[in-house]
Design a protein around this motif. Structure first.
Motif, PDB file in Angstrom:
ATOM      1  N   ALA A 353      86.183 -58.434   5.509  1.00  0.00           N
ATOM      2  CA  ALA A 353      86.103 -58.819   6.933  1.00  0.00           C
ATOM      3  C   ALA A 353      84.793 -59.554   7.211  1.00  0.00           C
ATOM      4  O   ALA A 353      84.768 -60.556   7.938  1.00  0.00           O
ATOM      5  N   VAL A 354      83.694 -59.082   6.611  1.00  0.00           N
ATOM      6  CA  VAL A 354      82.390 -59.750   6.765  1.00  0.00           C
ATOM      7  C   VAL A 354      82.482 -61.178   6.218  1.00  0.00           C
ATOM      8  O   VAL A 354      82.070 -62.141   6.874  1.00  0.00           O
ATOM      9  N   PHE A 355      83.063 -61.329   5.016  1.00  0.00           N
ATOM     10  CA  PHE A 355      83.206 -62.663   4.408  1.00  0.00           C
ATOM     11  C   PHE A 355      84.050 -63.584   5.301  1.00  0.00           C
ATOM     12  O   PHE A 355      83.720 -64.755   5.483  1.00  0.00           O
ATOM     13  N   ASN A 356      85.153 -63.051   5.836  1.00  0.00           N
ATOM     14  CA  ASN A 356      86.038 -63.867   6.677  1.00  0.00           C
ATOM     15  C   ASN A 356      85.296 -64.402   7.903  1.00  0.00           C
ATOM     16  O   ASN A 356      85.440 -65.564   8.279  1.00  0.00           O
ATOM     17  N   VAL A 357      84.486 -63.536   8.519  1.00  0.00           N
ATOM     18  CA  VAL A 357      83.765 -63.929   9.744  1.00  0.00           C
ATOM     19  C   VAL A 357      82.637 -64.907   9.416  1.00  0.00           C
ATOM     20  O   VAL A 357      82.482 -65.937  10.069  1.00  0.00           O
ATOM     21  N   LEU A 358      81.857 -64.604   8.364  1.00  0.00           N
ATOM     22  CA  LEU A 358      80.705 -65.453   8.031  1.00  0.00           C
ATOM     23  C   LEU A 358      81.131 -66.833   7.546  1.00  0.00           C
ATOM     24  O   LEU A 358      80.443 -67.825   7.798  1.00  0.00           O
ATOM     25  N   ALA A 359      82.273 -66.898   6.843  1.00  0.00           N
ATOM     26  CA  ALA A 359      82.726 -68.202   6.315  1.00  0.00           C
ATOM     27  C   ALA A 359      83.378 -69.043   7.406  1.00  0.00           C
ATOM     28  O   ALA A 359      83.583 -70.247   7.230  1.00  0.00           O
ATOM     29  N   GLY A 360      83.710 -68.399   8.531  1.00  0.00           N
ATOM     30  CA  GLY A 360      84.359 -69.136   9.615  1.00  0.00           C
ATOM     31  C   GLY A 360      85.802 -69.487   9.300  1.00  0.00           C
ATOM     32  O   GLY A 360      86.470 -70.207  10.047  1.00  0.00           O
ATOM     33  N   GLU A 361      86.275 -68.996   8.165  1.00  0.00           N
ATOM     34  CA  GLU A 361      87.678 -69.242   7.769  1.00  0.00           C
ATOM     35  C   GLU A 361      88.163 -68.019   7.007  1.00  0.00           C
ATOM     36  O   GLU A 361      87.468 -67.528   6.116  1.00  0.00           O
ATOM     37  N   ARG A 362      89.336 -67.523   7.372  1.00  0.00           N
ATOM     38  CA  ARG A 362      89.829 -66.286   6.766  1.00  0.00           C
ATOM     39  C   ARG A 362      90.205 -66.522   5.286  1.00  0.00           C
ATOM     40  O   ARG A 362      90.904 -67.469   4.966  1.00  0.00           O
ATOM     41  N   TYR A 363      89.697 -65.678   4.420  1.00  0.00           N
ATOM     42  CA  TYR A 363      90.001 -65.687   2.977  1.00  0.00           C
ATOM     43  C   TYR A 363      89.571 -66.982   2.279  1.00  0.00           C
ATOM     44  O   TYR A 363      90.161 -67.392   1.291  1.00  0.00           O
ATOM     45  N   LYS A 364      88.533 -67.622   2.818  1.00  0.00           N
ATOM     46  CA  LYS A 364      87.957 -68.779   2.106  1.00  0.00           C
ATOM     47  C   LYS A 364      87.289 -68.244   0.835  1.00  0.00           C
ATOM     48  O   LYS A 364      87.381 -68.836  -0.237  1.00  0.00           O
ATOM     49  N   MET A 365      86.583 -67.111   0.995  1.00  0.00           N
ATOM     50  CA  MET A 365      86.007 -66.399  -0.159  1.00  0.00           C
ATOM     51  C   MET A 365      86.717 -65.052  -0.247  1.00  0.00           C
ATOM     52  O   MET A 365      86.814 -64.337   0.762  1.00  0.00           O
ATOM     53  N   ILE A 366      87.191 -64.710  -1.438  1.00  0.00           N
ATOM     54  CA  ILE A 366      87.902 -63.429  -1.597  1.00  0.00           C
ATOM     55  C   ILE A 366      87.200 -62.631  -2.689  1.00  0.00           C
ATOM     56  O   ILE A 366      86.980 -63.130  -3.799  1.00  0.00           O
ATOM     57  N   THR A 367      86.814 -61.409  -2.377  1.00  0.00           N
ATOM     58  CA  THR A 367      86.057 -60.610  -3.355  1.00  0.00           C
ATOM     59  C   THR A 367      86.964 -60.167  -4.510  1.00  0.00           C
ATOM     60  O   THR A 367      88.188 -60.083  -4.367  1.00  0.00           O
ATOM     61  N   LYS A 368      86.315 -59.864  -5.622  1.00  0.00           N
ATOM     62  CA  LYS A 368      87.031 -59.370  -6.816  1.00  0.00           C
ATOM     63  C   LYS A 368      87.832 -58.108  -6.470  1.00  0.00           C
ATOM     64  O   LYS A 368      88.962 -57.924  -6.886  1.00  0.00           O
ATOM     65  N   GLU A 369      87.205 -57.243  -5.646  1.00  0.00           N
ATOM     66  CA  GLU A 369      87.862 -55.982  -5.287  1.00  0.00           C
ATOM     67  C   GLU A 369      89.077 -56.211  -4.386  1.00  0.00           C
ATOM     68  O   GLU A 369      90.096 -55.545  -4.526  1.00  0.00           O
ATOM     69  N   SER A 370      88.969 -57.198  -3.471  1.00  0.00           N
ATOM     70  CA  SER A 370      90.122 -57.535  -2.618  1.00  0.00           C
ATOM     71  C   SER A 370      91.290 -58.018  -3.483  1.00  0.00           C
ATOM     72  O   SER A 370      92.437 -57.635  -3.270  1.00  0.00           O
ATOM     73  N   LYS A 371      90.962 -58.864  -4.466  1.00  0.00           N
ATOM     74  CA  LYS A 371      92.011 -59.336  -5.387  1.00  0.00           C
ATOM     75  C   LYS A 371      92.642 -58.153  -6.110  1.00  0.00           C
ATOM     76  O   LYS A 371      93.860 -58.123  -6.330  1.00  0.00           O
ATOM     77  N   GLY A 372      91.796 -57.174  -6.492  1.00  0.00           N
ATOM     78  CA  GLY A 372      92.290 -55.976  -7.182  1.00  0.00           C
ATOM     79  C   GLY A 372      93.294 -55.196  -6.351  1.00  0.00           C
ATOM     80  O   GLY A 372      94.349 -54.771  -6.843  1.00  0.00           O
ATOM     81  N   VAL A 373      92.982 -55.024  -5.055  1.00  0.00           N
ATOM     82  CA  VAL A 373      93.914 -54.309  -4.158  1.00  0.00           C
ATOM     83  C   VAL A 373      95.228 -55.086  -4.070  1.00  0.00           C
ATOM     84  O   VAL A 373      96.320 -54.511  -4.188  1.00  0.00           O
ATOM     85  N   LEU A 374      95.136 -56.399  -3.873  1.00  0.00           N
ATOM     86  CA  LEU A 374      96.336 -57.230  -3.699  1.00  0.00           C
ATOM     87  C   LEU A 374      97.141 -57.356  -4.994  1.00  0.00           C
ATOM     88  O   LEU A 374      98.346 -57.593  -4.978  1.00  0.00           O
ATOM     89  N   ARG A 375      96.468 -57.182  -6.138  1.00  0.00           N
ATOM     90  CA  ARG A 375      97.159 -57.248  -7.437  1.00  0.00           C
ATOM     91  C   ARG A 375      97.794 -55.901  -7.805  1.00  0.00           C
ATOM     92  O   ARG A 375      98.552 -55.798  -8.757  1.00  0.00           O
ATOM     93  N   GLY A 376      97.423 -54.829  -7.068  1.00  0.00           N
ATOM     94  CA  GLY A 376      97.994 -53.514  -7.365  1.00  0.00           C
ATOM     95  C   GLY A 376      97.168 -52.699  -8.345  1.00  0.00           C
ATOM     96  O   GLY A 376      97.627 -51.678  -8.853  1.00  0.00           O
ATOM     97  N   GLU A 377      95.927 -53.144  -8.600  1.00  0.00           N
ATOM     98  CA  GLU A 377      95.075 -52.425  -9.567  1.00  0.00           C
ATOM     99  C   GLU A 377      94.712 -51.013  -9.087  1.00  0.00           C
ATOM    100  O   GLU A 377      94.421 -50.138  -9.885  1.00  0.00           O
ATOM    101  N   TYR A 378      94.695 -50.828  -7.765  1.00  0.00           N
ATOM    102  CA  TYR A 378      94.309 -49.523  -7.209  1.00  0.00           C
ATOM    103  C   TYR A 378      95.524 -48.630  -6.955  1.00  0.00           C
ATOM    104  O   TYR A 378      95.373 -47.483  -6.567  1.00  0.00           O
TER     105      TYR A 378
END
Length: 466
Positions: A353-378
């Protein structure tokens, strides 16, 4: 008539100071009170697991296993309880089954009686191995439901989860309300339903972040809850648990009387008041954590996560974006399939959420951990993932649908080899497996030969005679 007495688990030795003082209470601050705590008549004392393992080695120069043995030696008559993050153990990634099994075995051998096992996503597959091992080695298996509020989390969801956990072998079912989102009337209704559907005792854990914790406990007691978590008053309330003495006094002389002695509690509390005052003077206990923060109810953000966000925004020189980030958190959580916000998912969702707000665009930068959640690693998230966001994050990567730990080879031998001479016993290997860098430094210092005081004197004399 069934016994209505309420049983108490006191968190003074773990979650109370983890929530208020970043887990900085030392064993030497605990020892003077242990024998009195042991005679109190608690159902259990929560004293290990959570962040204590890491903090012992990283900040306090203590061996966590040695701490546990010391606690057991001084408190042989009370069940000692720990918190375990399922397949993550006390670390931040999934471990292979052989490591989980060895860790649970050694925890019980060194003095743990009750293991509270949870998974951040409520994916029961991530709790299977720890629960099995706990039963195998004679521990009391307390399986926890991570309580949260979302369009996919309703009463039926939690009741079905509890029924499933009981079938998996849970001796006790815990409602783990880590962000103090469970409101009093909802607690009454949920406990009532659980008492109808499961035979195992119901243990309720909450905090007092939103100021509703005491009322939640009182309503849960009316509904027949068996055990609740409280903290002795010097480390109670705010981000920690409601106060032990207040609840004991409230129920005195009623059918729910805890049987605990207020004078004895007050006597032990005096010791911990001195400890709290010392920690305030050192700056490890910040009085701000005692404030009621209703933002938790509005944004469903646990207290610890709020302080994380503030420090991330400070570093980025963007404190003015605080409310934008709070408003973005529910959006990210929805995109990720409504994970409960507890370690590690709270940090993952908050940082994104911090990255989305600071970049001024949602999911312009996506953290490794966010990718992990979306990939089903957790593991399996509770709701539907936003497929556009998933595609942006992981492209055409295959989503993991099996139990994530099934993809891991046994790794205990590998950790044993890596730890090498640093490890003097199996416990040392497990410390290394969980926190390789922290444990390497800690074990090397611990193993270094200590020069005795009289040897130093002799050396000085010899130097002078040269």
């Amino acid at each position: 008539m069934e016994n209505k007495k309420l049983y108490i688990t006191d968190t003074i030795l773990r979650d109370a100071h983890q929530s208020q003082a970043a887990t900085r209470m030392k064993i030497e601050d605990m020892i003077p009170a242990l024998e009195k705590l042991d005679k109190m008549g608690y159902w259990s004392l929560e004293c290990w697991g959570g962040a204590t393992f890491d903090a012992c080695m990283r900040f306090l120069n203590e061996d966590p296993w040695e701490r546990l043995r010391t606690l057991k030696k001084h408190m042989p008559n009370t069940k000692l309880q720990m918190l375990l993050r399922g397949q993550n153990l006390l670390g931040y990634k999934h471990y292979a089954d052989d490591v989980v099994d060895a860790f649970v075995k050694k925890s019980i051998e060194n003095g743990i009686d009750v293991i509270r096992i949870f998974d951040a996503l409520n994916d029961t597959r991530n709790m299977e191995q720890a629960m099995k091992s706990c039963k195998k080695y004679g521990g009391i298996c307390e399986a926890a439901i991570s309580y949260t509020v979302s369009p996919v989390h309703n009463e039926d969801y939690f009741v079905n989860l509890a029924v499933k956990l009981e079938k998996m072998g849970a001796d006790v079912i815990c409602i783990k309300d880590m962000a103090n989102l469970l409101l009093p009337y909802d607690a009454y209704s949920l406990v009532k339903k659980l008492k109808e559907k499961v035979k195992a005792p119901i243990h309720l854990h909450t905090h007092n972040t939103t100021g509703t914790g005491d009322m939640t406990y009182l309503m849960a007691v009316q509904a027949g809850v068996d055990i609740v978590d409280t903290a002795l008053s010097p480390f109670a309330n705010g981000t920690a648990q409601p106060s032990t003495e207040a609840l004991v006094a409230t129920l005195q002389g009623t059918e729910f009387d805890t049987g605990l002695d207020l004078n004895k509690l007050s006597d032990v509390a005096a010791h911990f008041r001195d400890v709290a005052n010392k920690m305030k003077a050192e700056g490890t206990l910040d009085p701000k954590v005692l404030n009621v923060d209703i933002k938790t109810l509005l944004y469903q953000v646990p207290g610890g996560m709020l302080s994380n966000l503030i420090s991330q925004l400070k570093q980025a020189n963007a404190e003015d974006k605080y409310y934008d980030v709070l408003a973005e958190i529910p959006n990210v959580r929805k995109d990720f399939g409504y994970p409960p916000l507890v370690t590690p998912t709270s940090q993952i969702v908050g940082t994104q959420a911090v990255f989305n707000v600071l970049a001024g665009e949602r999911y312009k930068m996506i953290t490794k951990e966010s990718k992990g959640v979306l990939r089903g690693e957790y593991g399996q998230v509770p709701g539907k993932v936003n497929e556009k966001v998933r595609k942006k994050a992981i492209g055409n990567d295959k989503v993991i649908t099996c139990r994530p730990a099934d993809l891991l080879e046994p790794e205990l031998e590998k950790y044993t080899a890596e730890a090498g001479d640093l490890a003097k016993c199996e416990e040392d290997v497990l410390s290394y497996a969980l926190f390789p860098q922290v444990a390497s430094k800690f074990l090397a210092e611990r193993n270094a030969p200590k020069v005795k005081e009289n040897e130093v004197r002799t050396l000085l004399v010899e130097d002078l005679s040269l």
